[in-house]
Write an enzyme that holds these catalytic residues in place. Structure first.
Site, PDB file in Angstrom:
ATOM      1  N   CYS B  96      35.413  37.178  48.837  1.00  0.00           N
ATOM      2  CA  CYS B  96      36.630  37.815  48.330  1.00  0.00           C
ATOM      3  C   CYS B  96      37.704  37.745  49.407  1.00  0.00           C
ATOM      4  O   CYS B  96      37.412  37.965  50.582  1.00  0.00           O
ATOM      5  CB  CYS B  96      36.318  39.266  47.984  1.00  0.00           C
ATOM      6  SG  CYS B  96      37.714  40.192  47.344  1.00  0.00           S
ATOM      7  N   HIS B 138      34.782  38.967  38.453  1.00  0.00           N
ATOM      8  CA  HIS B 138      35.119  39.431  39.805  1.00  0.00           C
ATOM      9  C   HIS B 138      36.539  40.005  39.830  1.00  0.00           C
ATOM     10  O   HIS B 138      36.780  41.074  40.391  1.00  0.00           O
ATOM     11  CB  HIS B 138      34.979  38.241  40.773  1.00  0.00           C
ATOM     12  CG  HIS B 138      35.376  38.521  42.191  1.00  0.00           C
ATOM     13  ND1 HIS B 138      34.477  38.494  43.238  1.00  0.00           N
ATOM     14  CD2 HIS B 138      36.583  38.803  42.758  1.00  0.00           C
ATOM     15  CE1 HIS B 138      35.104  38.766  44.364  1.00  0.00           C
ATOM     16  NE2 HIS B 138      36.387  38.948  44.109  1.00  0.00           N
ATOM     17  N   GLU B 139      37.473  39.284  39.201  1.00  0.00           N
ATOM     18  CA  GLU B 139      38.880  39.723  39.243  1.00  0.00           C
ATOM     19  C   GLU B 139      39.097  40.980  38.415  1.00  0.00           C
ATOM     20  O   GLU B 139      39.832  41.885  38.821  1.00  0.00           O
ATOM     21  CB  GLU B 139      39.810  38.601  38.764  1.00  0.00           C
ATOM     22  CG  GLU B 139      39.748  37.308  39.580  1.00  0.00           C
ATOM     23  CD  GLU B 139      39.839  37.505  41.083  1.00  0.00           C
ATOM     24  OE1 GLU B 139      40.408  38.519  41.537  1.00  0.00           O
ATOM     25  OE2 GLU B 139      39.311  36.645  41.818  1.00  0.00           O
TER      26      GLU B 139
HETATM   27 ZN   LIG Z   1      38.073  39.592  45.211  1.00  0.00          ZN
END
Ligand SMILES: [Zn+2]
Lengths: 174, 180
Positions: B96, B138-139
């Site tokens: 990330c 994830h986003e």
């Molecule tokens: Zn991220």
């Protein structure tokens, strides 16, 4: 004396609470902890731990003495050049399993090394039953000569009746 | 080109829940353009969420088309995204932009159906799989104040995925399958 990183290895008969005892002693002695790997291997407690200390290896050993004596732990200390934030990203994950036999680890890792694999993490286990043990190994690594080189190398191993799974690791960054 | 500052953990603001976008207008499109430039500026970045740059609105961008040989929808602008359905679970490695110098394994749905508004405010629906589905999940997590660190699994999880799925064996209770 300036701060220095040490690699601390602790081995002993496993029982609950060892990590807490060791790390508390280190904390109270002013140490800074870095990367660590702890595993129970064959009923033994094992840990390798990066420890930073403004002091000598003798002083570090002294900090751990009370815990080591009461828990009957073997301690080994090396001064190291390494430091934090030096991660290498794995790009391949390989699982190997089969009937346990002499030389299986050397055979598999030898073939993979020849095909450019840099092993970053490896854990292995002997499972199954006492009479018919099976061997299970999991590797994460970096394919220096590409994934296809590893795939062809692993064909040699599969011919020996060893099961192999290779998965590319494509890290998603978002 | 505008490159916005990306918040990095332990900045507590990454844990904040983002609010739905009320109106898709030129001001929002300007921000989306800046958010996209920020994502593309970051090496290897295939997705970004508005709260990563301190704007707590439900906007994410995903574009995995630069990766070879994977199913994708190209550049996706997702405003007020919602995952309508999930299918299958698979382990994969994630990093990330808000968590430098760390990657780890995370379980995600293998296929998702997502609804969202595009940058014109038109409702859209996407069926995504694999790497693209992972990026979207994830986003969207960022919009709910979640990082991939909240979903880490052991590297030993799911040892024999896919090929030997049916043969997956339970490990014995003893012998230390559980990391400390
Ligand atoms: Zn991220």
């Amino acid at each position: 004396m300036s701060k220095q990183w040490y690699m601390l290895t602790v081995v002993g008969e496993d029982r609950p609470g060892i990590v807490a005892r060791v790390t508390t002693a280190l904390f109270e002695g002013g140490c800074n902890l870095g990367e660590a790997s702890m595993m129970r291997l064959g009923g033994n407690f094992t840990i390798m731990l990066m420890v930073e200390l403004e002091g000598s290896d003798g002083e570090l050993r002294k900090l751990l003495e009370p815990a080591a004596r009461s828990l009957n732990l073997h301690i080994h200390i090396d001064g190291i050049k390494g430091r934090l934030h030096r991660h290498l990203e794995p790009d391949v994950s390989i699982t190997v399993y089969g009937a346990d036999r002499a030389g299986i680890v050397a055979r598999v890792t030898g073939v993979l090394a020849d095909a450019g694999l840099h092993v970053l993490e490896l854990d292995s286990d002997v499972a199954g039953s006492r009479e018919t043990p099976i061997y299970v190994m999991h590797i994460e690594g970096h394919a220096g000569e590409g994934i296809d080189a590893l795939r062809s190398a692993l064909k040699l191993i599969e011919r020996d009746g060893i099961e192999v799974n290779l998965q590319p690791v494509d890290t998603m960054v978002g | 080109m505008v490159v916005l500052e990306i918040f990095t953990y332990p900045d507590e603001r990454l844990k904040q829940i983002s609010q739905p976008v009320q109106r898709v207008d030129d001001a929002l499109r300007t921000f989306i353009a800046e958010l996209e430039q920020t994502m593309r500026h970051s090496p290897g970045g295939v997705g970004i969420a508005a709260p990563q740059v301190g704007r707590f609105q439900r906007i994410v961008i995903v574009d995995v088309s630069a990766k070879p040989k994977i199913a994708n929808h190209g550049r996706m602008i997702l405003v007020n995204p919602e995952i309508l359905s999930w299918e299958g679970m698979v382990k994969g490695r994630e990093g990330c932009m808000s968590v430098p110098d760390y990657t780890g394994n995370v379980m995600r749905a293998e296929r998702v159906t997502v609804s969202a508004l595009d940058e014109q405010g038109e409702p859209r629906e996407y069926h995504c799989e694999g790497y693209e589905a992972r990026a979207i999940q994830h986003e969207i997590d960022h919009l709910d104040g979640l990082l991939f660190l909240d979903r880490l699994v052991s590297r030993r999880t799911d040892l024999f995925r896919r090929k030997n799925y049916g043969e997956k064996k339970r490990r014995r209770g003893e012998g230390g399958a559980t990391p400390r």
